[in-house]
Scaffold this motif. Structure first.
Motif, PDB file in Angstrom:
ATOM      1  N   ILE A   1     -22.027  -2.550  -4.243  1.00 48.35           N
ATOM      2  CA  ILE A   1     -21.609  -1.481  -3.261  1.00 48.35           C
ATOM      3  C   ILE A   1     -19.965  -1.704  -3.031  1.00 48.35           C
ATOM      4  O   ILE A   1     -19.626  -2.446  -2.577  1.00 48.35           O
ATOM      5  N   LEU A   2     -19.223  -0.759  -3.475  1.00 49.34           N
ATOM      6  CA  LEU A   2     -17.997  -0.811  -3.502  1.00 49.34           C
ATOM      7  C   LEU A   2     -17.443   0.482  -2.501  1.00 49.34           C
ATOM      8  O   LEU A   2     -17.825   1.446  -2.318  1.00 49.34           O
ATOM      9  N   LEU A   3     -16.711  -0.280  -1.235  1.00 47.28           N
ATOM     10  CA  LEU A   3     -16.085   0.883  -0.448  1.00 47.28           C
ATOM     11  C   LEU A   3     -14.663   1.397  -0.807  1.00 47.28           C
ATOM     12  O   LEU A   3     -13.968   0.533  -1.308  1.00 47.28           O
ATOM     13  N   ARG A   4     -14.430   2.568  -0.640  1.00 52.55           N
ATOM     14  CA  ARG A   4     -13.135   3.201  -1.007  1.00 52.55           C
ATOM     15  C   ARG A   4     -12.245   3.557   0.402  1.00 52.55           C
ATOM     16  O   ARG A   4     -12.997   4.210   1.161  1.00 52.55           O
ATOM     17  N   PRO A   5     -11.217   3.243   0.563  1.00 52.14           N
ATOM     18  CA  PRO A   5     -10.442   3.735   1.674  1.00 52.14           C
ATOM     19  C   PRO A   5     -10.110   5.162   1.897  1.00 52.14           C
ATOM     20  O   PRO A   5      -9.925   5.784   0.909  1.00 52.14           O
ATOM     21  N   LYS A   6     -10.197   5.466   3.123  1.00 51.84           N
ATOM     22  CA  LYS A   6     -10.080   6.832   3.312  1.00 51.84           C
ATOM     23  C   LYS A   6      -8.568   7.546   2.929  1.00 51.84           C
ATOM     24  O   LYS A   6      -8.330   8.539   2.314  1.00 51.84           O
ATOM     25  N   ASP A   7      -7.653   6.549   3.009  1.00 53.66           N
ATOM     26  CA  ASP A   7      -6.274   6.950   2.656  1.00 53.66           C
ATOM     27  C   ASP A   7      -6.029   5.833   1.306  1.00 53.66           C
ATOM     28  O   ASP A   7      -5.750   4.804   1.615  1.00 53.66           O
ATOM     29  N   GLU A   8      -6.035   6.453   0.246  1.00 56.55           N
ATOM     30  CA  GLU A   8      -5.779   5.641  -1.008  1.00 56.55           C
ATOM     31  C   GLU A   8      -4.285   5.379  -1.107  1.00 56.55           C
ATOM     32  O   GLU A   8      -3.478   5.946  -0.861  1.00 56.55           O
ATOM     33  N   PRO A   9      -4.247   4.005  -1.273  1.00 61.20           N
ATOM     34  CA  PRO A   9      -2.893   3.383  -1.517  1.00 61.20           C
ATOM     35  C   PRO A   9      -2.031   4.435  -2.698  1.00 61.20           C
ATOM     36  O   PRO A   9      -2.604   4.563  -3.511  1.00 61.20           O
ATOM     37  N   THR A  10      -0.835   4.557  -2.101  1.00 62.66           N
ATOM     38  CA  THR A  10       0.193   5.230  -3.068  1.00 62.66           C
ATOM     39  C   THR A  10       0.608   4.221  -4.379  1.00 62.66           C
ATOM     40  O   THR A  10       1.100   4.603  -5.150  1.00 62.66           O
ATOM     41  N   ASN A  11       0.520   3.060  -3.923  1.00 62.22           N
ATOM     42  CA  ASN A  11       0.872   2.105  -4.755  1.00 62.22           C
ATOM     43  C   ASN A  11      -0.361   1.498  -5.638  1.00 62.22           C
ATOM     44  O   ASN A  11      -1.312   0.996  -5.094  1.00 62.22           O
ATOM     45  N   ILE A  12      -0.501   1.705  -6.915  1.00 60.72           N
ATOM     46  CA  ILE A  12      -1.626   1.799  -7.634  1.00 60.72           C
ATOM     47  C   ILE A  12      -1.688   0.387  -8.432  1.00 60.72           C
ATOM     48  O   ILE A  12      -2.889   0.434  -9.245  1.00 60.72           O
ATOM     49  N   PHE A  13      -0.895  -0.451  -8.293  1.00 57.64           N
ATOM     50  CA  PHE A  13      -0.951  -1.560  -9.212  1.00 57.64           C
ATOM     51  C   PHE A  13      -1.531  -2.610  -8.450  1.00 57.64           C
ATOM     52  O   PHE A  13      -1.844  -2.607  -7.172  1.00 57.64           O
ATOM     53  N   CYS A  14      -1.960  -3.703  -9.394  1.00 53.87           N
ATOM     54  CA  CYS A  14      -2.660  -4.832  -8.715  1.00 53.87           C
ATOM     55  C   CYS A  14      -1.680  -5.906  -8.242  1.00 53.87           C
ATOM     56  O   CYS A  14      -0.253  -5.584  -8.648  1.00 53.87           O
TER      57      CYS A  14
ATOM     58  N   PHE B   1       0.681  -1.029  -0.099  1.00 58.88           N
ATOM     59  CA  PHE B   1       0.172   0.078  -0.251  1.00 58.88           C
ATOM     60  C   PHE B   1       0.874   1.256   0.153  1.00 58.88           C
ATOM     61  O   PHE B   1       0.588   2.147  -0.732  1.00 58.88           O
ATOM     62  N   PHE B   2       1.921   1.509   0.970  1.00 58.74           N
ATOM     63  CA  PHE B   2       2.686   2.621   0.970  1.00 58.74           C
ATOM     64  C   PHE B   2       4.133   2.403   0.928  1.00 58.74           C
ATOM     65  O   PHE B   2       4.814   2.401   1.737  1.00 58.74           O
ATOM     66  N   PRO B   3       4.593   1.796  -0.413  1.00 57.29           N
ATOM     67  CA  PRO B   3       5.878   1.407  -0.320  1.00 57.29           C
ATOM     68  C   PRO B   3       7.142   2.302  -0.249  1.00 57.29           C
ATOM     69  O   PRO B   3       6.973   3.531  -0.624  1.00 57.29           O
ATOM     70  N   ASN B   4       8.083   1.920   0.342  1.00 58.12           N
ATOM     71  CA  ASN B   4       9.433   2.887   0.261  1.00 58.12           C
ATOM     72  C   ASN B   4      10.252   2.650  -0.864  1.00 58.12           C
ATOM     73  O   ASN B   4       9.688   1.880  -1.925  1.00 58.12           O
ATOM     74  N   ASN B   5      11.322   3.211  -1.176  1.00 55.95           N
ATOM     75  CA  ASN B   5      12.032   3.314  -2.216  1.00 55.95           C
ATOM     76  C   ASN B   5      12.531   1.798  -2.746  1.00 55.95           C
ATOM     77  O   ASN B   5      12.215   1.510  -4.172  1.00 55.95           O
ATOM     78  N   PHE B   6      12.995   1.145  -1.797  1.00 62.74           N
ATOM     79  CA  PHE B   6      13.417  -0.298  -1.935  1.00 62.74           C
ATOM     80  C   PHE B   6      12.029  -1.105  -2.481  1.00 62.74           C
ATOM     81  O   PHE B   6      12.112  -1.959  -3.351  1.00 62.74           O
ATOM     82  N   GLN B   7      11.088  -0.903  -1.696  1.00 67.34           N
ATOM     83  CA  GLN B   7       9.813  -1.877  -2.109  1.00 67.34           C
ATOM     84  C   GLN B   7       9.275  -1.453  -3.530  1.00 67.34           C
ATOM     85  O   GLN B   7       8.787  -2.138  -4.113  1.00 67.34           O
ATOM     86  N   LYS B   8       9.369  -0.238  -3.844  1.00 69.96           N
ATOM     87  CA  LYS B   8       8.960   0.083  -5.163  1.00 69.96           C
ATOM     88  C   LYS B   8       9.973  -0.320  -6.318  1.00 69.96           C
ATOM     89  O   LYS B   8       9.260  -0.778  -7.351  1.00 69.96           O
ATOM     90  N   ILE B   9      11.094  -0.592  -5.952  1.00 70.13           N
ATOM     91  CA  ILE B   9      11.750  -1.620  -7.047  1.00 70.13           C
ATOM     92  C   ILE B   9      11.297  -3.042  -7.240  1.00 70.13           C
ATOM     93  O   ILE B   9      11.274  -3.362  -8.249  1.00 70.13           O
ATOM     94  N   ILE B  10      11.161  -3.627  -5.822  1.00 68.73           N
ATOM     95  CA  ILE B  10      10.542  -4.844  -6.075  1.00 68.73           C
ATOM     96  C   ILE B  10       9.112  -4.789  -6.833  1.00 68.73           C
ATOM     97  O   ILE B  10       8.949  -5.829  -7.598  1.00 68.73           O
ATOM     98  N   SER B  11       8.339  -3.756  -6.461  1.00 68.04           N
ATOM     99  CA  SER B  11       7.090  -3.656  -6.984  1.00 68.04           C
ATOM    100  C   SER B  11       7.160  -3.546  -8.686  1.00 68.04           C
ATOM    101  O   SER B  11       6.445  -4.221  -9.385  1.00 68.04           O
ATOM    102  N   PHE B  12       8.024  -2.794  -9.213  1.00 72.23           N
ATOM    103  CA  PHE B  12       8.401  -2.655 -10.491  1.00 72.23           C
ATOM    104  C   PHE B  12       8.763  -4.052 -11.207  1.00 72.23           C
ATOM    105  O   PHE B  12       8.525  -4.480 -12.027  1.00 72.23           O
ATOM    106  N   LEU B  13       9.569  -4.706 -10.619  1.00 71.38           N
ATOM    107  CA  LEU B  13      10.292  -5.952 -10.850  1.00 71.38           C
ATOM    108  C   LEU B  13       9.085  -7.070 -11.235  1.00 71.38           C
ATOM    109  O   LEU B  13       9.226  -7.790 -11.942  1.00 71.38           O
ATOM    110  N   LEU B  14       8.156  -7.042 -10.461  1.00 69.88           N
ATOM    111  CA  LEU B  14       6.879  -7.762 -10.370  1.00 69.88           C
ATOM    112  C   LEU B  14       5.836  -7.552 -11.373  1.00 69.88           C
ATOM    113  O   LEU B  14       4.938  -8.107 -11.477  1.00 69.88           O
ATOM    114  N   LEU B  15       6.169  -6.427 -12.078  1.00 66.79           N
ATOM    115  CA  LEU B  15       4.948  -5.978 -13.025  1.00 66.79           C
ATOM    116  C   LEU B  15       4.691  -6.931 -14.147  1.00 66.79           C
ATOM    117  O   LEU B  15       3.337  -6.988 -14.311  1.00 66.79           O
ATOM    118  N   PRO B  16       5.461  -7.679 -14.583  1.00 75.25           N
ATOM    119  CA  PRO B  16       5.092  -8.662 -15.770  1.00 75.25           C
ATOM    120  C   PRO B  16       3.979  -9.734 -15.157  1.00 75.25           C
ATOM    121  O   PRO B  16       3.083 -10.063 -15.769  1.00 75.25           O
TER     122      PRO B  16
END
Length: 317
Positions: A164-177, A14-29
């Motif tokens: 009915i869909l619930l949307r969080p108060k604090d939207e995740p900064t990580n927008i990926f599935c 939901f709220f990744p730091n810089n290192f976690q963002k790298i992992i996130s991008f690597l898993l995009l495929p």
């Protein structure tokens, strides 16, 4: 160590730091493959009409966003209502009727924590757990229920329903599935909701501290024990110096877990959530406090579409 790992996963999703963002991008495929599967399932689904109003209360992010308490709030307004959910964390399999018009028929290990919380909170409702929602809907009709609420049913594309869909108060900064982020479905799917409820605007959580069913003050030395998704969200309602021990979502507490905590924190009282309380009752914990959660839905929310949907079945449309 396990607690830190689960909190790290939560941060990554939901709220990744810089290192976690790298992992996130690597898993995009893998994420693109996952999204392709989701979009294909949605496109190919043939909706089944059941001749009964079915209201789905769901979300598109991983973990809790208030589905169960919102379901309790809405379902409490109707007669002959049935709540259907999968029953995560239960020891049983297949279809189980947890409660029948308020009479609880199984224990929490058979039902799972969320189903038992629903059964306790809705004393006139029927609660069914089943991996197969179609089978459960047919069972609800057999039991002469007049309206069905699907807890977390948005992704059941083959079921004709009101979403009915619930949307969080604090939207995740990580927008990926998944697995690059915390969305189970593409963020654009919010547009597919019949009603979208935004936490903080359309509904809010109201927390009260109770002991033995009565409003109470928390002692200074309190430790929070919970096994819910995103446990850090509880801390905003509690004193800043409170200690927390979290377990995986739907975790079934063991006697050794509780004994270890009580031995380590002998002078502390234990605080927990309603979802956890149904599992902790068997341990007869002294000085057990409850974070009682209720949902307040804004009067500005327009439920006319949902009411028209329900009424259409009453008219035999």
């Amino acid at each position: 160590m396990k607690q830190k790992f689960y909190l790290w996963i939560e941060e990554y999703l939901f709220f990744p730091n810089n290192f976690q963002k790298i992992i996130s991008f690597l898993l995009l495929p893998l994420t693109f493959i996952y999204m392709l599967i989701i979009l294909t399932k949605r496109a190919m689904a043939k909706q089944i009409e059941f001749g009964i109003p079915i209201i789905s209360v769901g979300n598109i992010i991983v973990g809790g966003s208030g589905k169960t308490p919102v379901t309790i709030n809405l379902a409490s307004k109707y007669e002959d209502v049935c709540i259907i959910l999968r029953g995560y964390g239960r020891a049983s399999k297949g279809l189980q009727v947890v409660s029948l018009r308020g009479k609880i028929l199984v224990d929490v290990k058979t039902s799972g924590d969320e189903a038992m919380l629903l059964a306790n909170s809705l004393p006139k409702a029927t609660v069914i757990v089943s991996e197969n929602r179609v089978t459960a809907i047919l069972k609800a009709k057999e039991l002469a229920c007049k309206i069905i609420f699907l807890d977390d049913g948005f992704s059941k594309y083959h079921i004709s329903k009101f979403n009915i869909l619930l949307r969080p108060k604090d939207e995740p900064t990580n927008i990926f599935c998944l697995p690059s982020g915390g969305y189970r479905e593409p963020k654009g799917f919010y547009a597919q909701a019949d009603i979208e409820l935004l936490e903080g605007k359309d509904f809010k959580r109201v927390i009260s501290i109770k002991k033995d069913g009565k409003i109470s003050e928390l002692p200074t030395k309190t430790i929070l024990i919970t096994a819910i998704s995103k446990p850090k969200r509880l801390l905003e309602y509690l004193p800043k110096d409170i200690k927390m021990i979290s377990f995986p979502d739907h975790y079934s507490f063991l006697k050794e877990d509780i004994d270890k905590i009580q031995n380590e924190y002998k002078e502390y009282v234990i605080l927990t959530t309603g979802k956890d309380l149904v599992k902790l009752k068997e341990f007869n914990i002294k000085n057990l406090y409850l974070m009682d959660l209720e949902i307040e839905i804004s009067k500005d929310v327009d439920f006319s579409l949902m009411n028209e949907y329900i009424e259409s079945f009453n008219k035999g449309v």
